[in-house]
Design a protein around this motif. Structure first.
Motif: not given
Length: 257
Positions: A108-116, A129-135, A252-257
């Motif tokens: 899969x193309x990497x999908x990473x969340x960066x918390x500043x 929790x949400x990051x897990x739900x969206x893959x 992002x998940x909607x667009x990636x689908x």
């Protein structure tokens, strides 16, 4: 003037969740490489066995906070803290390399969340929790000025902390440069950007979420390829950090689908 060194006394690690209490246990935790989030030290003149604790903590990039005895007593919950309490991670961290490899293993193309600089454990837990739900393949947080993987984060994540890796890094801006070399595009959530529906969030992407009060830091924002804003129709023009993260992640998940 010669420093007064305290006699080494064995102090058992008190069974207080996410904390290590006492000089010897804290020093050994640092030496062992355990993930220490921050250390509380009693205000005053530093002498004796507290000196190597401070030195090793600074060398390891661990946050040190001076405080008074009352706060240390409260943190220790009755334990013999000897003027020092360390907060440790409830869970082990991954690396950025591990997160990228996870995406590769899944083809899969990497999908990473960066918390500043997210400082509220409930926000980080909700983001997890949400990051897990969206893959999403993982989350990146900074070592300084950020909450770590404590028990509140784990509880709020509803178990997601067990499945979604979190990497803790020294410098978010530098990591963004490395991610770009790996082919990722970086999008930041900010009210001054282009409406998120018009921003391309497909492919290899990193989403940057700013802190609760200050948003995304200037240097990190400058490193981003896109600035995505969430449309607002009400009287209030901002969202809670975890809510904003969730909205953007699902777009992002909607667009990636």
């Amino acid at each position: 003037m010669q420093a007064l060194w305290f006699r080494a006394v064995k102090v058992e690690e008190t069974a207080v969740e996410d904390k290590i209490i006492g000089r010897n246990p804290v020093l050994e935790a640092i030496r062992s490489g355990r993930n220490v989030e921050k250390i509380l030290i009693k205000k005053g003149k530093y002498e004796g066995s507290i000196v190597p604790i401070i030195k090793k903590a600074k060398d390891a990039g661990i946050i040190i906070q001076e405080t008074d005895k009352a706060k240390l007593d409260a943190a220790a919950e009755g334990g013999n803290h000897q003027g020092v309490v360390a907060y440790v991670s409830a869970y082990e961290y991954s690396t950025v390399k591990d997160i990228l490899q996870r995406a590769k293993d899944n083809n899969e193309a990497p999908f990473i969340i960066i918390c500043d600089k997210i400082t509220d454990p409930h926000n980080l837990g909700a983001i997890l929790r949400t990051a897990n739900c969206v893959g999403a393949h993982g989350i990146i947080i900074p070592k300084r000025n950020s909450v770590g993987l404590n028990s509140t984060v784990a509880k709020t994540s509803a178990g997601a902390v067990e499945y979604t890796p979190v990497a803790k890094v020294t410098n978010i801006a530098s990591v963004i440069d490395e991610l770009k070399k790996e082919g990722l595009w970086i999008a930041a959530a900010d009210m001054d950007g282009e409406e998120m529906y018009s921003v391309d969030l497909t492919g290899s992407i990193g989403l940057v979420i700013g802190s609760e009060g200050e948003g995304i830091s200037r240097l990190v924002k400058e490193k981003c390829d896109f600035i995505a804003s969430i449309p607002m129709s009400g009287k209030i023009n901002s969202l809670n950090a975890s809510v904003a993260a969730g909205v953007l992640m699902y777009e992002a998940m909607r667009q990636r689908r």
